[in-house]
Design a protein around this motif. Structure first.
Motif, PDB file in Angstrom:
ATOM      1  N   ILE A 420       0.865  -1.179   0.000  1.00 18.25           N
ATOM      2  CA  ILE A 420       0.000   0.000   0.000  1.00 18.25           C
ATOM      3  C   ILE A 420       0.904   1.232   0.000  1.00 18.25           C
ATOM      4  CG2 ILE A 420      -1.810   1.251   1.210  1.00 18.25           C
ATOM      5  CD1 ILE A 420      -2.586  -1.437   2.515  1.00 18.25           C
ATOM      6  N   PHE A 421       0.889   1.974  -1.107  1.00 14.52           N
ATOM      7  CA  PHE A 421       1.709   3.175  -1.256  1.00 14.52           C
ATOM      8  C   PHE A 421       0.836   4.399  -1.014  1.00 14.52           C
ATOM      9  CE2 PHE A 421       3.874  -0.011  -3.805  1.00 14.52           C
ATOM     10  CZ  PHE A 421       5.226   0.227  -3.572  1.00 14.52           C
ATOM     11  N   ASP A 422       1.165   5.193  -0.010  1.00 13.04           N
ATOM     12  CA  ASP A 422       0.415   6.407   0.305  1.00 13.04           C
ATOM     13  C   ASP A 422       1.244   7.611  -0.142  1.00 13.04           C
ATOM     14  OD1 ASP A 422      -1.299   8.306   1.292  1.00 13.04           O
ATOM     15  OD2 ASP A 422      -1.429   7.471   3.313  1.00 13.04           O
ATOM     16  N   GLU A 423       0.841   8.261  -1.238  1.00 12.01           N
ATOM     17  CA  GLU A 423       1.558   9.395  -1.831  1.00 12.01           C
ATOM     18  C   GLU A 423       3.042   9.043  -2.038  1.00 12.01           C
ATOM     19  OE1 GLU A 423      -0.078  11.801  -2.914  1.00 12.01           O
ATOM     20  OE2 GLU A 423      -1.856  12.125  -1.679  1.00 12.01           O
ATOM     21  N   PRO A 424       3.351   8.020  -2.847  1.00  8.48           N
ATOM     22  CA  PRO A 424       4.723   7.519  -2.932  1.00  8.48           C
ATOM     23  C   PRO A 424       5.720   8.457  -3.580  1.00  8.48           C
ATOM     24  CG  PRO A 424       3.348   6.466  -4.589  1.00  8.48           C
ATOM     25  CD  PRO A 424       2.428   7.250  -3.701  1.00  8.48           C
ATOM     26  N   THR A 425       5.259   9.458  -4.366  1.00  8.79           N
ATOM     27  CA  THR A 425       6.214  10.344  -5.027  1.00  8.79           C
ATOM     28  C   THR A 425       6.132  11.770  -4.501  1.00  8.79           C
ATOM     29  OG1 THR A 425       4.709  10.920  -6.844  1.00  8.79           O
ATOM     30  CG2 THR A 425       6.063   8.943  -7.120  1.00  8.79           C
ATOM     31  N   ARG A 426       5.567  11.948  -3.325  1.00  4.81           N
ATOM     32  CA  ARG A 426       5.456  13.296  -2.766  1.00  4.81           C
ATOM     33  C   ARG A 426       6.843  13.894  -2.563  1.00  4.81           C
ATOM     34  NH1 ARG A 426       5.088  15.742   2.321  1.00  4.81           N
ATOM     35  NH2 ARG A 426       5.376  13.777   3.409  1.00  4.81           N
ATOM     36  N   GLY A 427       7.090  15.061  -3.197  1.00  4.57           N
ATOM     37  CA  GLY A 427       8.353  15.754  -3.017  1.00  4.57           C
ATOM     38  C   GLY A 427       9.531  15.130  -3.731  1.00  4.57           C
ATOM     39  N   ILE A 428       9.270  14.315  -4.765  1.00  7.54           N
ATOM     40  CA  ILE A 428      10.342  13.638  -5.479  1.00  7.54           C
ATOM     41  C   ILE A 428      10.475  14.240  -6.874  1.00  7.54           C
ATOM     42  CG2 ILE A 428      11.022  11.419  -6.500  1.00  7.54           C
ATOM     43  CD1 ILE A 428       9.727  10.040  -4.128  1.00  7.54           C
ATOM     44  N   ASP A 429      11.721  14.384  -7.362  1.00  8.21           N
ATOM     45  CA  ASP A 429      11.930  15.032  -8.653  1.00  8.21           C
ATOM     46  C   ASP A 429      11.440  14.162  -9.801  1.00  8.21           C
ATOM     47  OD1 ASP A 429      14.251  13.606 -10.145  1.00  8.21           O
ATOM     48  OD2 ASP A 429      15.009  13.798  -8.104  1.00  8.21           O
ATOM     49  N   ILE A 430      11.329  14.762 -10.976  1.00  5.34           N
ATOM     50  CA  ILE A 430      10.661  14.129 -12.106  1.00  5.34           C
ATOM     51  C   ILE A 430      11.389  12.874 -12.578  1.00  5.34           C
ATOM     52  CG2 ILE A 430      11.830  15.551 -13.850  1.00  5.34           C
ATOM     53  CD1 ILE A 430       9.117  15.673 -15.315  1.00  5.34           C
TER      54      ILE A 430
END
Length: 504
Positions: A420-430
């Motif tokens: 279960i991934f909760d906002e897995p790319t929050r604040g991560i670069d492109i």
């Protein structure tokens, strides 16, 4: 119209950490009433530059000028005194205190004799929150608020400090489209009063919606500064990463869902009620909804971290009842929290973060076998392309994307079958986002069941084989990949009263 008079100028900034040059001859300026965006991959130098502008770090070379006068900041308080405030990506607030106490910390109104004037504090804060259009109350306890609300508390604090330049570091990382629209409306009102913003974001669509100019940093150097109206997303990406990224999301191909790995049958708990869903092996299920819809509470209940008060869970065809998160872990269910601080142990090494959940498996008669632990951690760090100086580097020194990879490695080492991934790319670069997307797709291809919560609708649409939408603690609808569009998701996510206002 942007005021041509420069409010803040940084010139020829150089910052070194030992033999590493974090910033090399960087110069930017911000005008009154301007939103100046700063973009670049993780490690490009954005945070270092912002910490210099807000006084948390001092440059080795170069100058900072406010209203044309060169100043020397020995700390953030000096920057604040000059009208520069920073709203951090990870809210820096006192969780046990109220919104009012956080907004006016160090400036509490007092009665004769020095006693805090609680009534004035509450009235002043409620007035500020009302003026800003923020759905908060002065007496709300900050620790009980979602991350999105905490971001707004930081923003309110900056406004009460009469900041002329507000630095926003990934301000929408935890916001839904509705919250983001509210933030942008607030920024535009303040711009009209002459307030300037430095806006750091990995969401390039936001840059074109809110910014006037954009500067690109790469490897500690300024690549270019452009008027937003004279560039496009593809050009910015080329400047940022030195190549074209034709597609952010991997091709789904013809992957077919397998057997049900986890089923919820009418479950209820804190923040959600009567929820039924199925997670199948080899499938990525997107979960969308506005902040406060109950997504995180539901996710935590599925893994045992929150109590289920009604209904039941079925794991691989067998009813299960979890008394704690450790029960969910034992059942092969892993939860990667929205706030990385809940998952990443920053003072510990990369190795210990990876092996944390499997230390009993790596021990022999209760004694940790260090050689095996190092070998296993190094193997997973290599497989997930964790960028670090080595497995002994502290996790807190890694970029957000690499911290996330350490957490994923931890649960893969435990052979978790439901992720279960909760906002897995929050604040991560492109660039790192794409690596995370590819990794999640690979996990699904291995036959793991994936539930992915995201406030970014393009992310939900790009990753989900099917999409569930929550509203008011319930599943308000399910969309197949073919049916799913941003308007269709928002129609299910927005409460009826809000829909009426939006269409009225």
């Amino acid at each position: 119209m942007v005021d041509d008079r420069r409010l803040v100028s940084v010139s020829a900034i150089v910052k070194r950490f030992g033999s590493n040059t974090a910033l090399n001859d960087v110069s930017i300026d911000v005008a009154r009433g301007e939103v100046h965006a700063i973009v670049g991959e993780n490690g490009a130098g954005k945070s270092t530059l912002m910490n210099i502008i807000n006084g948390a770090l001092q440059p080795d070379e170069g100058t900072i000028a406010v209203d044309g006068k060169v100043l020397h900041f020995s700390g953030p308080s000096d920057a604040l005194a000059s009208g520069i405030a920073m709203v951090h990506q990870e809210p820096k607030l006192a969780a046990p205190l109220t919104v009012a106490e956080n907004v006016y910390m160090g400036r509490l109104p007092r009665k004769a004799g020095g006693v805090v004037d609680a009534g004035a504090l509450r009235r002043n804060t409620d007035q500020v929150l009302s003026d800003l259009g923020l759905p908060l109350k002065a007496n709300d306890v900050v620790g009980q608020l979602p991350i999105a609300a905490r971001q707004f508390v930081q923003f309110a604090k900056a406004v009460t400090l009469d900041a002329r330049l507000i630095i926003l570091d990934e301000p929408t990382a935890s916001l839904t489209p509705v919250d983001t629209a509210q933030l942008f409306a607030l920024m535009r009102r303040l711009k009209e009063r002459g307030t300037a913003f430095i806006y750091i974001s990995h969401h390039l669509d936001e840059i074109f919606e809110i910014a006037d100019r954009v500067s690109v940093l790469k490897d500690g150097s300024l690549v270019t500064t452009l008027d937003v109206g004279e560039t496009d997303k593809a050009e910015l990406i080329r400047y940022m990463v030195g190549r074209d990224l034709a597609a952010h999301f991997p091709d789904h191909g013809e992957r077919a869902a397998g057997e049900v790995a986890l089923r919820a049958e009418g479950i209820s708990g804190r923040g959600f009620r009567n929820v039924s869903l199925e997670l199948r092996r080899g499938e990525i299920v997107g979960l969308a909804g506005l902040i406060g819809a109950g997504r995180t509470e539901l996710a935590r209940a599925l893994c045992g971290a929150e109590r289920i008060t009604g209904g039941r869970l079925v794991r691989d065809g067998k009813p299960v009842k979890f008394g704690s998160a450790s029960d969910g872990t034992a059942a092969g269910i892993a939860y990667l929290a929205e706030d990385r601080r809940d998952s990443v142990l920053r003072p510990l090494s990369v190795m210990h973060n990876i092996t944390l959940a499997a230390r009993n498996d790596l021990a022999h008669y209760g004694i940790m076998r260090s050689a095996k632990e190092r070998a296993v951690a190094a193997d997973y760090a290599q497989r997930l392309k964790v960028r670090a100086t080595g497995i002994d580097q502290l996790a807190g020194q890694l970029s957000g994307g690499n911290q996330q990879k350490c957490v994923i490695a931890r649960w893969l080492l435990r052979d978790s079958e439901v992720l279960i991934f909760d906002e897995p790319t929050r604040g991560i670069d492109i660039g790192t986002k794409r690596e995370i997307y590819q990794l999640i797709h690979a996990l699904a291809a291995e036959g793991r069941a994936i539930l992915m919560i995201s406030s970014e609708l393009p992310e939900v649409l790009g990753m989900g084989d099917r999409i569930l939408v929550m509203e008011g603690g319930r599943i308000s609808g399910e969309l197949s990949r073919a049916q799913a569009t941003e308007p269709a998701i928002m129609e299910l996510a927005v409460p009826q009263t809000k829909k009426e206002r939006m269409h009225g």
